[in-house]
Enzyme design. Structure first.
Site, PDB file in Angstrom:
ATOM      1  N   LYS A 180       0.854  -1.192   0.000  1.00 31.22           N
ATOM      2  CA  LYS A 180       0.000   0.000   0.000  1.00 31.22           C
ATOM      3  C   LYS A 180       0.883   1.233   0.000  1.00 31.22           C
ATOM      4  O   LYS A 180       1.502   1.568   1.004  1.00 31.22           O
ATOM      5  CB  LYS A 180      -0.931   0.050   1.208  1.00 31.22           C
ATOM      6  CG  LYS A 180      -2.032   1.123   1.035  1.00 31.22           C
ATOM      7  CD  LYS A 180      -2.573   1.640   2.344  1.00 31.22           C
ATOM      8  CE  LYS A 180      -1.716   2.684   2.987  1.00 31.22           C
ATOM      9  NZ  LYS A 180      -1.689   3.993   2.252  1.00 31.22           N
ATOM     10  N   GLY A 232       6.824   5.243   8.194  1.00 32.55           N
ATOM     11  CA  GLY A 232       5.937   6.393   8.345  1.00 32.55           C
ATOM     12  C   GLY A 232       6.114   7.029   9.709  1.00 32.55           C
ATOM     13  O   GLY A 232       7.153   6.888  10.358  1.00 32.55           O
ATOM     14  N   SER A 233       5.091   7.709  10.150  1.00 30.12           N
ATOM     15  CA  SER A 233       5.180   8.469  11.393  1.00 30.12           C
ATOM     16  C   SER A 233       5.187   7.560  12.616  1.00 30.12           C
ATOM     17  O   SER A 233       4.659   6.438  12.584  1.00 30.12           O
ATOM     18  CB  SER A 233       4.006   9.441  11.505  1.00 30.12           C
ATOM     19  OG  SER A 233       2.798   8.734  11.751  1.00 30.12           O
ATOM     20  N   THR A 234       5.756   8.074  13.693  1.00 29.88           N
ATOM     21  CA  THR A 234       5.772   7.327  14.950  1.00 29.88           C
ATOM     22  C   THR A 234       4.355   7.112  15.464  1.00 29.88           C
ATOM     23  O   THR A 234       4.024   6.045  15.995  1.00 29.88           O
ATOM     24  CB  THR A 234       6.623   8.063  15.985  1.00 29.88           C
ATOM     25  OG1 THR A 234       7.985   8.082  15.534  1.00 29.88           O
ATOM     26  CG2 THR A 234       6.560   7.386  17.345  1.00 29.88           C
ATOM     27  N   ALA A 236       1.550   6.730  13.743  1.00 31.09           N
ATOM     28  CA  ALA A 236       0.941   5.623  13.009  1.00 31.09           C
ATOM     29  C   ALA A 236       1.613   4.304  13.374  1.00 31.09           C
ATOM     30  O   ALA A 236       0.949   3.263  13.467  1.00 31.09           O
ATOM     31  CB  ALA A 236       1.043   5.875  11.508  1.00 31.09           C
ATOM     32  N   GLY A 237       2.924   4.339  13.594  1.00 32.06           N
ATOM     33  CA  GLY A 237       3.642   3.129  13.962  1.00 32.06           C
ATOM     34  C   GLY A 237       3.157   2.538  15.280  1.00 32.06           C
ATOM     35  O   GLY A 237       3.073   1.306  15.429  1.00 32.06           O
ATOM     36  N   GLU A 254       9.800   1.443  10.637  1.00 35.53           N
ATOM     37  CA  GLU A 254      10.817   2.482  10.436  1.00 35.53           C
ATOM     38  C   GLU A 254      10.088   3.803  10.575  1.00 35.53           C
ATOM     39  O   GLU A 254       9.310   4.202   9.700  1.00 35.53           O
ATOM     40  CB  GLU A 254      11.455   2.309   9.045  1.00 35.53           C
ATOM     41  CG  GLU A 254      12.799   3.008   8.902  1.00 35.53           C
ATOM     42  CD  GLU A 254      12.665   4.426   8.400  1.00 35.53           C
ATOM     43  OE1 GLU A 254      12.732   5.341   9.251  1.00 35.53           O
ATOM     44  OE2 GLU A 254      12.493   4.614   7.207  1.00 35.53           O
ATOM     45  N   CYS A 288      13.369  11.351   7.521  1.00 31.06           N
ATOM     46  CA  CYS A 288      13.366  10.925   8.924  1.00 31.06           C
ATOM     47  C   CYS A 288      14.769  10.868   9.512  1.00 31.06           C
ATOM     48  O   CYS A 288      14.937  10.974  10.726  1.00 31.06           O
ATOM     49  CB  CYS A 288      12.682   9.569   9.062  1.00 31.06           C
ATOM     50  SG  CYS A 288      13.325   8.301   7.950  1.00 31.06           S
ATOM     51  N   GLU A 387       9.478  16.126  15.631  1.00 27.81           N
ATOM     52  CA  GLU A 387       9.856  16.009  14.226  1.00 27.81           C
ATOM     53  C   GLU A 387       9.023  16.976  13.395  1.00 27.81           C
ATOM     54  O   GLU A 387       7.799  16.874  13.339  1.00 27.81           O
ATOM     55  CB  GLU A 387       9.641  14.576  13.737  1.00 27.81           C
ATOM     56  CG  GLU A 387      10.117  14.354  12.308  1.00 27.81           C
ATOM     57  CD  GLU A 387       9.962  12.913  11.854  1.00 27.81           C
ATOM     58  OE1 GLU A 387      10.901  12.382  11.235  1.00 27.81           O
ATOM     59  OE2 GLU A 387       8.897  12.330  12.131  1.00 27.81           O
TER      60      GLU A 387
END
Length: 485
Positions: A180, A232-234, A236-237, A254, A288, A387
């Site tokens: 995706k 992606g973003s922390t 979302a992670g 990551e 990042c 960030e």
């Protein structure tokens, strides 16, 4: 502008399932917007539950079919080389299209996505030539088997490179996948599928469903997916990690970063300033791993401030298709809004604005922000801790190596970083003390043979190197398989 090889129709977009582009079940669409002109360049499906399910089922069926399940690592390496060849053939076209899709300057787009992506494919192909997936330990055979169907979710700042970093080891391991891409950059994925088809990859081994966050959530939660790999973003992670934890499903993440560049008193400042557009502000600051916190030895502090003013003033901002451009637009309007909010916060805190702080003159269209440097920044402030993901850096002085390391480690993140010193041994010793997954000395250039990834809130797991392959394999012990000598 060159068109994507998919030639996506503005009215009827497609998903790639079981070896063919086919109309999606979902009637909803995500829009691809040219960030330099704010014009819509295409649409793609906002994949629904049925789109995701069809892709996962195709990947599951391909995983057990003989034309893929019985391939050897050496044979799979051949597919990787075929994909690399095709990407390189379309490098110029793909670079132009990617710049149109996400606004990254053309000078780095093809290099970052195509050249580096092809190098990743060739690196893992090289591992495949000699890869052994079984070993004997006493009377036990220890096998490494593919984990199964992988769900791959990637970000918009490096759409092809980030996907290839997952696809190459996934394929070498013998897995199958549903990819995706980011909802903001859904079109360029066609170059990957074009490469896979050119290489003869069997149907169903690599499938694509485009869409936004809900599409990604459906992929993560699907019971037919055995592993998730995400960039992606922390924020979302964390959500992905929680969902995978509930299902006992492995994930590699990551995530974000807020890395420090430690500039010691013996550093060659001209060398750092030459590296600035790559190490600290590359890709319009949307990276990042960028060292966006500049920690500077006090005896060199004023000198570096002057150097930053002079250097950034000479770096062109403008049309990302112009090879001379260093700073193009941010990838989307909401990203520009977010960056401008951080700039307002830095000004409200009273930090010195060395340069930038607004929108570039003469660029009334497009999501542009001036490259901005704040000086005398408190390391505990919001702009030094969060960030920003834009062309904004902070500058903070230190009085000793120990203080520099403490400031660098005073962060929830730990992904990248750099140390600048004319004494290589000293630079390495300081680098050893920074709590981060990767760090460079007098520059920052990841090597494909070394693991890449973060600690703390910057992620779980590694990409590149043999370690990047390991996350797509699982160990199986067959006891009593060999007589003991």
């Amino acid at each position: 502008m060159s068109l994507s090889p998919l030639q996506i129709d503005m009215d009827s977009a497609n998903v790639f399932v079981d070896g063919t582009w086919t109309p999606s079940h979902s009637a909803d669409r995500v829009l691809a917007i040219n960030p330099a002109t704010e014009e819509t360049i295409g649409r793609a499906p906002d994949g629904d539950e049925q789109d995701v399910d069809a892709a996962v089922r195709a990947a599951r069926a391909a995983f057990v079919r003989a034309d893929w399940a019985k391939t050897t690592p050496r044979e799979r390496a051949g597919y990787l080389r075929g994909m690399a060849d095709r990407l390189e053939q379309r490098s110029a076209e793909a670079g132009e299209f990617l710049t149109t899709e996400n606004g990254m300057p053309i000078a780095i787009t093809a290099m970052m996505n195509i050249d580096f992506g092809a190098a990743i494919l060739r690196y893992y192909a090289g591992l495949g030539d000699a890869l052994e997936l079984e070993e004997v330990r006493g009377s036990t055979i220890v096998r490494r088997e593919p984990v199964g169907v992988a769900g791959l979710i990637v970000a918009w700042n490096g759409p092809l490179m980030l996907a290839i970093a997952k696809i190459a080891p996934m394929l070498l391991a013998g897995c199958t996948a549903v990819l995706k891409p980011a909802g903001e950059t859904p079109l360029s994925v066609a170059y990957l599928i074009d490469a896979a088809q050119h290489a003869g990859l069997p149907a169903g081994v690599l499938n694509v469903v485009t869409g936004g966050r809900e599409t990604g959530a459906r992929l993560v939660s699907h019971p037919g997916v055995d592993k998730i790999a995400f960039t992606g973003s922390t924020q979302a992670g964390r959500a992905i990690a929680a969902a995978c934890g509930e299902q006992m499903k492995p994930c590699s993440l990551e995530l974000g970063g807020k890395s420090a560049a430690i500039i010691l008193e013996d550093a060659d400042l001209d060398h750092y300033l030459a590296q600035l557009p790559i190490v600290s502000m590359g890709g319009n600051g949307q990276g990042c791993v960028l060292s966006t916190r500049l920690l500077v030895a006090r005896p060199r502090y004023d000198e570096l401030k002057g150097g930053l003013r002079d250097t950034i003033a000479k770096l062109p901002v403008g049309d990302p298709h112009d090879p001379a451009t260093v700073f193009g637009p941010l990838a989307m309007e909401r990203q520009r809004d977010k960056v401008e909010d951080y700039i307002r916060d830095g000004k409200a805190q009273g930090f010195e604005v060395l340069t930038g702080g607004g929108r570039p003159a003469g660029l009334d269209r497009g999501f542009y922000v001036e490259p901005t440097v704040f000086a005398d920044v408190d390391n505990s402030s919001r702009i030094a801790q969060e960030e920003i993901f834009g062309p904004v850096v902070t500058v903070t002085p230190f009085d000793s190596d120990e203080e520099a390391v403490a400031l660098a480690n005073d962060s929830q993140y730990g992904l990248g970083g750099s140390v600048f010193s004319t004494d290589q041994d000293r630079g390495v010793e300081v680098a050893r003390q920074v709590r981060t997954g990767t760090i460079g000395v007098n520059g920052y250039q990841p090597g494909l043979d070394a693991p890449f990834g973060g600690v703390k809130q910057s992620g779980v797991g590694r990409e590149y190197g043999p370690e990047g392959l390991d996350v797509y394999l699982q160990a199986k012990s067959i006891y009593g398989a060999r007589p003991q000598g």
